[in-house]
Design a protein around this motif. Structure first.
Motif, PDB file in Angstrom:
ATOM      1  N   VAL A 160       9.661  -0.748  -4.549  1.00 36.20           N
ATOM      2  CA  VAL A 160      11.073  -0.280  -4.894  1.00 36.20           C
ATOM      3  C   VAL A 160      11.800  -0.040  -3.697  1.00 36.20           C
ATOM      4  N   ASP A 161      12.668  -0.428  -3.227  1.00 30.86           N
ATOM      5  CA  ASP A 161      13.009  -1.016  -2.403  1.00 30.86           C
ATOM      6  C   ASP A 161      12.804   0.450  -1.068  1.00 30.86           C
ATOM      7  N   GLY A 162      12.992   0.735   0.067  1.00 35.31           N
ATOM      8  CA  GLY A 162      12.465   1.855   0.894  1.00 35.31           C
ATOM      9  C   GLY A 162      11.463   2.302   0.764  1.00 35.31           C
ATOM     10  N   ALA A 163      10.371   1.484  -0.633  1.00 38.69           N
ATOM     11  CA  ALA A 163       9.113   2.371  -0.220  1.00 38.69           C
ATOM     12  C   ALA A 163       7.971   2.331   0.466  1.00 38.69           C
ATOM     13  N   MET A 164       7.444   3.166   0.702  1.00 40.28           N
ATOM     14  CA  MET A 164       6.832   3.176   1.656  1.00 40.28           C
ATOM     15  C   MET A 164       4.787   2.924   1.809  1.00 40.28           C
ATOM     16  N   GLY A 165       4.649   2.376   1.732  1.00 38.47           N
ATOM     17  CA  GLY A 165       3.204   1.940   1.335  1.00 38.47           C
ATOM     18  C   GLY A 165       1.676   1.728   2.693  1.00 38.47           C
ATOM     19  N   MET A 166       0.441   1.623   2.045  1.00 38.85           N
ATOM     20  CA  MET A 166      -0.397   1.582   3.216  1.00 38.85           C
ATOM     21  C   MET A 166      -1.119  -0.299   3.089  1.00 38.85           C
ATOM     22  N   ALA A 167      -1.205  -0.526   4.145  1.00 35.54           N
ATOM     23  CA  ALA A 167      -1.387  -1.628   4.901  1.00 35.54           C
ATOM     24  C   ALA A 167      -3.391  -2.074   4.375  1.00 35.54           C
ATOM     25  N   GLY A 188       6.021  -7.384  -6.034  1.00 35.86           N
ATOM     26  CA  GLY A 188       5.304  -8.625  -6.216  1.00 35.86           C
ATOM     27  C   GLY A 188       3.283  -7.531  -5.817  1.00 35.86           C
ATOM     28  N   LEU A 189       4.056  -6.897  -4.841  1.00 35.78           N
ATOM     29  CA  LEU A 189       2.802  -6.061  -4.064  1.00 35.78           C
ATOM     30  C   LEU A 189       1.737  -4.881  -5.423  1.00 35.78           C
ATOM     31  N   ASP A 190       2.911  -4.825  -6.978  1.00 35.40           N
ATOM     32  CA  ASP A 190       1.919  -3.819  -7.289  1.00 35.40           C
ATOM     33  C   ASP A 190       1.272  -3.734  -8.069  1.00 35.40           C
ATOM     34  N   PRO A 191       0.210  -3.012  -8.277  1.00 38.87           N
ATOM     35  CA  PRO A 191      -1.134  -3.694  -9.043  1.00 38.87           C
ATOM     36  C   PRO A 191      -1.151  -4.436 -10.380  1.00 38.87           C
ATOM     37  N   GLU A 192      -0.038  -3.917 -11.229  1.00 37.72           N
ATOM     38  CA  GLU A 192      -0.044  -5.026 -12.407  1.00 37.72           C
ATOM     39  C   GLU A 192       0.421  -6.326 -11.859  1.00 37.72           C
ATOM     40  N   ASN A 193       1.030  -6.590 -10.682  1.00 37.89           N
ATOM     41  CA  ASN A 193       1.369  -8.123 -11.310  1.00 37.89           C
ATOM     42  C   ASN A 193       0.382  -8.864  -9.464  1.00 37.89           C
ATOM     43  N   ARG A 194      -0.658  -8.111  -9.376  1.00 36.45           N
ATOM     44  CA  ARG A 194      -1.522  -9.040  -8.292  1.00 36.45           C
ATOM     45  C   ARG A 194      -3.072  -9.031  -9.150  1.00 36.45           C
ATOM     46  N   ASP A 195      -3.924  -9.459  -8.861  1.00 33.90           N
ATOM     47  CA  ASP A 195      -5.105  -9.889  -8.705  1.00 33.90           C
ATOM     48  C   ASP A 195      -6.264  -9.168  -7.796  1.00 33.90           C
ATOM     49  N   ASP A 196      -5.625  -8.826  -6.719  1.00 35.99           N
ATOM     50  CA  ASP A 196      -6.785  -8.426  -5.449  1.00 35.99           C
ATOM     51  C   ASP A 196      -6.216  -6.353  -5.914  1.00 35.99           C
ATOM     52  N   GLY A 197      -6.669  -5.699  -7.199  1.00 36.67           N
ATOM     53  CA  GLY A 197      -5.620  -4.318  -6.773  1.00 36.67           C
ATOM     54  C   GLY A 197      -4.453  -3.906  -6.308  1.00 36.67           C
ATOM     55  N   GLY A 198      -3.312  -5.210  -5.616  1.00 38.91           N
ATOM     56  CA  GLY A 198      -1.844  -4.122  -5.071  1.00 38.91           C
ATOM     57  C   GLY A 198      -2.744  -3.411  -4.186  1.00 38.91           C
ATOM     58  N   TYR A 199      -1.008  -2.824  -4.111  1.00 37.31           N
ATOM     59  CA  TYR A 199      -1.200  -1.835  -2.612  1.00 37.31           C
ATOM     60  C   TYR A 199      -0.563  -0.123  -2.498  1.00 37.31           C
ATOM     61  N   ALA A 200      -0.903   0.280  -2.145  1.00 39.10           N
ATOM     62  CA  ALA A 200      -0.770   1.788  -2.573  1.00 39.10           C
ATOM     63  C   ALA A 200       0.235   2.119  -1.782  1.00 39.10           C
ATOM     64  N   VAL A 201       1.486   2.621  -2.791  1.00 38.67           N
ATOM     65  CA  VAL A 201       2.661   3.310  -2.314  1.00 38.67           C
ATOM     66  C   VAL A 201       1.975   5.192  -2.663  1.00 38.67           C
ATOM     67  N   PHE A 202       3.491   5.405  -1.594  1.00 39.31           N
ATOM     68  CA  PHE A 202       2.912   7.059  -0.845  1.00 39.31           C
ATOM     69  C   PHE A 202       4.438   8.032  -0.819  1.00 39.31           C
ATOM     70  N   GLY A 203       4.855   7.140  -0.183  1.00 40.00           N
ATOM     71  CA  GLY A 203       6.683   7.695  -0.009  1.00 40.00           C
ATOM     72  C   GLY A 203       8.047   7.155   0.179  1.00 40.00           C
ATOM     73  N   ILE A 204       8.601   7.392  -0.283  1.00 38.66           N
ATOM     74  CA  ILE A 204      10.048   6.642   0.305  1.00 38.66           C
ATOM     75  C   ILE A 204      10.652   6.837   1.113  1.00 38.66           C
ATOM     76  N   VAL A 205      12.006   6.132   1.213  1.00 40.73           N
ATOM     77  CA  VAL A 205      13.289   6.434   2.610  1.00 40.73           C
ATOM     78  C   VAL A 205      13.870   7.488   1.975  1.00 40.73           C
ATOM     79  N   ARG A 206      14.294   8.405   2.636  1.00 43.64           N
ATOM     80  CA  ARG A 206      15.315   9.044   2.386  1.00 43.64           C
ATOM     81  C   ARG A 206      16.279   9.042   2.757  1.00 43.64           C
TER      82      ARG A 206
END
Length: 319
Positions: A160-167, A188-206
């Motif tokens: 989502v907007d402001g999500a924090m994920g791991m490069a 488009g970075l979510d796993p269900e929308n990619r063939d490479d497993g996507g990227y991990a979200v773990f936080g959000i800007v408050r």
């Protein structure tokens, strides 16, 4: 002799009654006892219909303190970005981030990749200015700690907007220390929308989303295509022309929407000032003191018919 024996027994009993701390048990960091009111956050991202909208009791919160210039001759601007970590949904990734924060890994690094309307990326300990920006280590943008973590997903977390994920690199389990924050939603970075497993979200800007957007719009050396988070390499893709410097990253507390940390839990009956345990320990201490005093005086020996009593002569001076 019997008094000393009794004292020895009582003192040993008192020592056994004292609480013993468990060896190897880690202490809870002090910031875990600081409750933060979510109502104090006023500059958040655009919300979607997602569980990430809600702030959860006890989730770790940290702040990124940043300084940068919006123009060539403009004065330095300072801004903060406050992040809530979803520890309940991404325990491996959040533990990794907290450990890096507490060791100061992210202090004095800069944002090495910025793509407007996509992400701002940092977290590489190799990306520190040497002398004058943009002079830095040749390993900048491809560095880390050398310790990777597995790719971690949860159905409640998305870009989502402001999500924090791991490069990460091409391998799914190659995330190390680098992270990014999304500028607008990037599903488009979510796993269900990619063939490479996507990227991990773990936080959000408050709080501090305007700072994120200002950094995202910073002019860069070249503008990379927003396709993946593979390390940009030495071609400086997305490198800001002017340094966006991270002064410090520090843990500041935990989310406290219930107010139980800030105000405490209300109970119907007040806790008694003196408990049975307190009285028991006090009684043992008092008993030990009494026995100590008694033990200083040995009981008189019992006389029998074979006992011979002698008296030493004393000289008395006569005037």
């Amino acid at each position: 002799m019997r008094g000393r024996l009794a004292l020895f027994i009582v003192l040993n009993f008192m020592l056994l009654s004292l609480p013993i701390s468990a060896s190897g048990q880690s202490e809870v960091p002090s910031w875990r006892s600081i409750g933060i009111d979510p109502d104090s956050w006023t500059d958040g991202p655009v919300k979607e219909d997602t569980p990430m909208n809600q702030s959860y009791q006890g989730n770790a919160v940290f702040v990124i303190e940043i300084s940068y210039h919006t123009g060539l001759t403009s004065p330095e601007v300072q801004g903060n970005i406050t992040i809530e970590l979803f520890e309940q949904w991404a325990p491996i990734t959040t533990t990794n981030i907290i450990e890096h924060i507490e060791t100061g890994l992210y202090d004095d690094v800069f944002f090495h990749r910025v793509v407007d309307d996509f992400v701002i990326q940092s977290g590489d300990p190799e990306c520190k200015t040497v002398g004058a920006y943009p002079v830095t280590s040749p390993q900048c943008s491809s560095g880390g700690t050398g310790e990777t973590i597995p790719l971690e997903h949860n159905v409640n977390l998305s870009h989502v907007d402001g999500a924090m994920g791991m490069a990460r690199g091409a391998e799914q389990d190659s995330a190390d220390s680098q992270w990014y924050i999304t500028d607008n939603e990037q599903h488009g970075l979510d796993p269900e929308n990619r063939d490479d497993g996507g990227y991990a979200v773990f936080g959000i800007v408050r709080d501090g989303m305007n700072t994120v957007r200002e950094i995202a719009s910073t002019p860069t050396v070249t503008n990379p295509a927003p396709d993946n988070f593979a390390n940009p390499g030495p071609d400086l893709l997305g490198r800001p022309i002017r340094e966006v410097h991270i002064d410090s990253v520090r843990m500041i507390g935990v989310a406290d929407p219930d107010g139980t940390i800030r105000f405490g839990e209300l109970t119907e009956e007040a806790e008694p000032l003196i408990t049975a345990k307190t009285l028991s320990i006090s009684g043992l201490i008092l008993l030990g003191i009494i026995l100590l005093l008694i033990a200083r005086i040995d009981p008189p020996s019992t006389l029998n018919q074979d006992t011979v009593i002698t008296y030493d002569a004393m000289l008395i001076n006569e005037d």
